[in-house]
Design a protein around this motif. Structure first.
Motif, PDB file in Angstrom:
ATOM      1  N   TYR A   1       0.817  -1.215   0.000  1.00  0.00           N
ATOM      2  CA  TYR A   1       0.000   0.000   0.000  1.00  0.00           C
ATOM      3  C   TYR A   1       0.852   1.267   0.000  1.00  0.00           C
ATOM      4  O   TYR A   1       0.471   2.280  -0.612  1.00  0.00           O
ATOM      5  N   ASP A   2       2.016   1.221   0.677  1.00  0.00           N
ATOM      6  CA  ASP A   2       2.892   2.386   0.640  1.00  0.00           C
ATOM      7  C   ASP A   2       3.387   2.638  -0.785  1.00  0.00           C
ATOM      8  O   ASP A   2       3.506   3.794  -1.218  1.00  0.00           O
ATOM      9  N   GLU A   3       3.666   1.566  -1.515  1.00  0.00           N
ATOM     10  CA  GLU A   3       4.068   1.721  -2.914  1.00  0.00           C
ATOM     11  C   GLU A   3       2.929   2.310  -3.742  1.00  0.00           C
ATOM     12  O   GLU A   3       3.166   3.138  -4.639  1.00  0.00           O
ATOM     13  N   LEU A   4       1.712   1.894  -3.443  1.00  0.00           N
ATOM     14  CA  LEU A   4       0.552   2.430  -4.159  1.00  0.00           C
ATOM     15  C   LEU A   4       0.413   3.927  -3.896  1.00  0.00           C
ATOM     16  O   LEU A   4       0.188   4.718  -4.823  1.00  0.00           O
ATOM     17  N   GLU A   5       0.558   4.326  -2.637  1.00  0.00           N
ATOM     18  CA  GLU A   5       0.479   5.751  -2.311  1.00  0.00           C
ATOM     19  C   GLU A   5       1.601   6.538  -2.985  1.00  0.00           C
ATOM     20  O   GLU A   5       1.371   7.643  -3.514  1.00  0.00           O
ATOM     21  N   THR A   6       2.809   5.990  -2.972  1.00  0.00           N
ATOM     22  CA  THR A   6       3.943   6.676  -3.599  1.00  0.00           C
ATOM     23  C   THR A   6       3.714   6.871  -5.085  1.00  0.00           C
ATOM     24  O   THR A   6       4.058   7.924  -5.647  1.00  0.00           O
TER      25      THR A   6
ATOM     26  N   ALA B   1     -10.573  -7.624   3.257  1.00  0.00           N
ATOM     27  CA  ALA B   1      -9.196  -7.825   3.709  1.00  0.00           C
ATOM     28  C   ALA B   1      -8.291  -6.639   3.391  1.00  0.00           C
ATOM     29  O   ALA B   1      -7.458  -6.252   4.220  1.00  0.00           O
ATOM     30  N   HIS B   2      -8.426  -6.068   2.210  1.00  0.00           N
ATOM     31  CA  HIS B   2      -7.557  -4.940   1.861  1.00  0.00           C
ATOM     32  C   HIS B   2      -7.875  -3.720   2.725  1.00  0.00           C
ATOM     33  O   HIS B   2      -6.962  -3.003   3.152  1.00  0.00           O
ATOM     34  N   ARG B   3      -9.126  -3.477   2.988  1.00  0.00           N
ATOM     35  CA  ARG B   3      -9.481  -2.353   3.856  1.00  0.00           C
ATOM     36  C   ARG B   3      -8.866  -2.531   5.238  1.00  0.00           C
ATOM     37  O   ARG B   3      -8.306  -1.588   5.810  1.00  0.00           O
ATOM     38  N   GLU B   4      -8.969  -3.742   5.781  1.00  0.00           N
ATOM     39  CA  GLU B   4      -8.450  -3.981   7.126  1.00  0.00           C
ATOM     40  C   GLU B   4      -6.930  -3.865   7.149  1.00  0.00           C
ATOM     41  O   GLU B   4      -6.352  -3.296   8.080  1.00  0.00           O
ATOM     42  N   ALA B   5      -6.277  -4.386   6.128  1.00  0.00           N
ATOM     43  CA  ALA B   5      -4.813  -4.332   6.094  1.00  0.00           C
ATOM     44  C   ALA B   5      -4.321  -2.901   5.891  1.00  0.00           C
ATOM     45  O   ALA B   5      -3.327  -2.483   6.495  1.00  0.00           O
ATOM     46  N   TYR B   6      -5.008  -2.136   5.057  1.00  0.00           N
ATOM     47  CA  TYR B   6      -4.588  -0.752   4.782  1.00  0.00           C
ATOM     48  C   TYR B   6      -4.675   0.107   6.040  1.00  0.00           C
ATOM     49  O   TYR B   6      -3.825   0.971   6.287  1.00  0.00           O
ATOM     50  N   GLY B   7      -5.697  -0.117   6.876  1.00  0.00           N
ATOM     51  CA  GLY B   7      -5.885   0.686   8.072  1.00  0.00           C
ATOM     52  C   GLY B   7      -5.333   0.065   9.339  1.00  0.00           C
ATOM     53  O   GLY B   7      -5.558   0.605  10.428  1.00  0.00           O
ATOM     54  N   ARG B   8      -4.593  -1.027   9.205  1.00  0.00           N
ATOM     55  CA  ARG B   8      -4.101  -1.715  10.395  1.00  0.00           C
ATOM     56  C   ARG B   8      -3.214  -0.784  11.226  1.00  0.00           C
ATOM     57  O   ARG B   8      -2.259  -0.187  10.714  1.00  0.00           O
TER      58      ARG B   8
ATOM     59  N   ALA C   1      -8.347   5.439  12.370  1.00  0.00           N
ATOM     60  CA  ALA C   1      -8.954   6.618  11.748  1.00  0.00           C
ATOM     61  C   ALA C   1      -8.175   7.031  10.497  1.00  0.00           C
ATOM     62  O   ALA C   1      -8.285   8.166  10.042  1.00  0.00           O
ATOM     63  N   LEU C   2      -7.380   6.088   9.955  1.00  0.00           N
ATOM     64  CA  LEU C   2      -6.578   6.313   8.748  1.00  0.00           C
ATOM     65  C   LEU C   2      -5.571   7.440   8.945  1.00  0.00           C
ATOM     66  O   LEU C   2      -5.262   8.196   8.011  1.00  0.00           O
ATOM     67  N   GLU C   3      -5.032   7.551  10.141  1.00  0.00           N
ATOM     68  CA  GLU C   3      -4.059   8.580  10.449  1.00  0.00           C
ATOM     69  C   GLU C   3      -2.848   8.457   9.523  1.00  0.00           C
ATOM     70  O   GLU C   3      -2.234   7.401   9.420  1.00  0.00           O
ATOM     71  N   GLY C   4      -2.503   9.540   8.846  1.00  0.00           N
ATOM     72  CA  GLY C   4      -1.353   9.555   7.972  1.00  0.00           C
ATOM     73  C   GLY C   4      -1.541   8.867   6.639  1.00  0.00           C
ATOM     74  O   GLY C   4      -0.625   8.874   5.809  1.00  0.00           O
ATOM     75  N   ARG C   5      -2.690   8.266   6.420  1.00  0.00           N
ATOM     76  CA  ARG C   5      -2.946   7.588   5.157  1.00  0.00           C
ATOM     77  C   ARG C   5      -3.403   8.574   4.084  1.00  0.00           C
ATOM     78  O   ARG C   5      -3.967   9.634   4.383  1.00  0.00           O
ATOM     79  N   LEU C   6      -3.165   8.201   2.800  1.00  0.00           N
ATOM     80  CA  LEU C   6      -3.530   9.063   1.682  1.00  0.00           C
ATOM     81  C   LEU C   6      -4.949   8.808   1.203  1.00  0.00           C
ATOM     82  O   LEU C   6      -5.610   9.705   0.685  1.00  0.00           O
ATOM     83  N   PHE C   7      -5.427   7.554   1.380  1.00  0.00           N
ATOM     84  CA  PHE C   7      -6.721   7.155   0.840  1.00  0.00           C
ATOM     85  C   PHE C   7      -7.775   7.079   1.942  1.00  0.00           C
ATOM     86  O   PHE C   7      -7.482   6.678   3.070  1.00  0.00           O
ATOM     87  N   PHE C   8      -8.994   7.415   1.593  1.00  0.00           N
ATOM     88  CA  PHE C   8     -10.144   7.000   2.378  1.00  0.00           C
ATOM     89  C   PHE C   8     -10.399   5.525   2.063  1.00  0.00           C
ATOM     90  O   PHE C   8      -9.801   4.952   1.139  1.00  0.00           O
TER      91      PHE C   8
END
Length: 385
Positions: free
Chosen positions: A200-205, A257-264, A268-275
């Protein structure tokens, strides 16, 4: 949607609507040329007089036609619209497309795959689309690929995620007063050798290699110190629409599964790029995906009334198009869902089923949430000839 039977389909697009033929600067050269010709036959004027006449000619030419709205406004410029501070992001209703990159295979194993979208820039410019959906696949050492199912339904107008994002950003750069474009990214690795979890970090980058952070509305921009996204939405609401024009909103489209892994570790998705596509009681609740607006119209209306943004679908599997059945579309419009996704965003040559936002230009005030008296032009006035 996942799998062969869960995908919307249609007969191939055969027509597009209202392509814009005007370009920035149309109508400028000819008036200036005519005025220069006049200057050449005038008696010789003092230097200051010549400069004054030439300046007046240029200003007169620049004032003709819709040049201001055709140019790329500066950040915060509303293209001449009157600011409306009480309008917020969730006060819109706009059209989206499902599998927005899709090109029908030569031999479709499912009727659900028999549709072809125009390129993304055409969807944005000519069809008024403000929400797109991209299926992404991980390829080691390469950009994320964008297509549907490997081998059997892999046709695409834009083969990689950066290519898709550049197409959208190029259009955005030329129309900076647009309502934010919602970009749903759906991890599609069921049949892939390489999985997306942990990438997911690669996806955000990769997203940030095309879209600068300041042109993205991210969860922290909405949360702003609240304990959760849900709390921020219920207590404070979304940012003002005028404050977020010209931006992208990225959403991870996955309920499992992807939602749970992305927000693990980041509830509150702190620091994440995606909702993420959430549900109303979760800490990350801000954007919901509810596919059936007929069976779940009351649920959508309730979520919208509470302040959440909802994406729904006007058609699926090509069934509504084949029957010219508008019940889902009408329910979606009534429900107040802000984003209504379709496989048929453009007028078709055969006159069949397609989706338009009534009175939108291209978006309209939300029928459930918008303040009284709001107009489509205050939401966004798409410049058309």
């Amino acid at each position: 949607m996942i799998g062969v039977t869960g995908l919307p389909g249609e007969r191939r697009h055969e027509g597009a609507t209202r392509p814009s033929t005007a370009r920035p600067g149309d109508g400028l050269l000819s008036p200036v040329s005519r005025r220069l010709q006049v200057l050449l036959v005038l008696p010789v004027l003092p230097v200051l007089g010549v400069l004054a006449v030439l300046a007046a000619a240029v200003l007169a030419a620049c004032g003709r036609g819709p040049l201001r709205s055709r140019e790329a406004p500066l950040a915060g410029d509303q293209g001449g619209r009157r600011p409306r501070p009480e309008l917020r992001l969730n006060h819109i209703q706009a059209k989206g497309t499902h599998n927005s990159y899709h090109v029908a295979p030569a031999v479709a194993l499912s009727a659900a795959w028999r549709y072809t979208h125009d390129p993304l820039a055409v969807q944005l410019e000519s069809h008024g689309v403000r929400q797109i959906e991209l299926d992404v696949h991980y390829r080691p050492g390469q950009p994320f690929a964008v297509f549907h199912v490997p081998g059997v339904d892999a046709g695409t107008n834009h083969g990689t995620l950066p290519e898709c994002l550049r197409a959208v950003k190029g259009w955005s750069d030329a129309h900076r007063g647009h309502v934010p474009v919602f970009i749903f990214l759906e991890p599609k690795d069921e049949y892939d050798d390489h999985k997306i979890e942990g990438r997911y970090d690669e996806l955000e980058t990769e997203v940030l290699s095309v879209w600068p952070r300041e042109r993205i509305l991210a969860p922290d921009d909405v949360r702003r110190g609240s304990a959760s996204l849900r709390e921020a939405i219920l207590e404070r609401g979304w940012p003002g629409l005028d404050a977020v024009r010209g931006r992208a909103v990225l959403v991870l489209l996955d309920p499992g599964a992807h939602r749970e892994a992305y927000g693990r570790g980041r509830p509150a998705l702190e620091g994440r790029l995606f909702f993420v596509t959430s549900s109303p009681e979760r800490a990350d609740a801000a954007i919901l995906s509810v596919n059936d607006p007929v069976a779940r119209e009351a649920e959508i209306r309730d979520a919208v009334a509470r302040g959440f943004i909802v994406r729904t679908r006007a058609d699926a599997e090509g069934e509504e198009a084949r029957a010219n059945d508008r019940r889902k579309l009408e329910a979606a419009l009534r429900s107040g869902a802000q984003l209504i996704s379709t496989d048929y965003p453009a007028l078709r040559a055969d006159g069949g089923y397609w989706v338009e936002i009534p009175g939108g230009s291209p978006a309209r005030p939300n029928p459930v949430t918008a303040p009284p008296g709001a107009t489509a032009a205050e939401i966004e006035a798409l410049d058309r000839p």
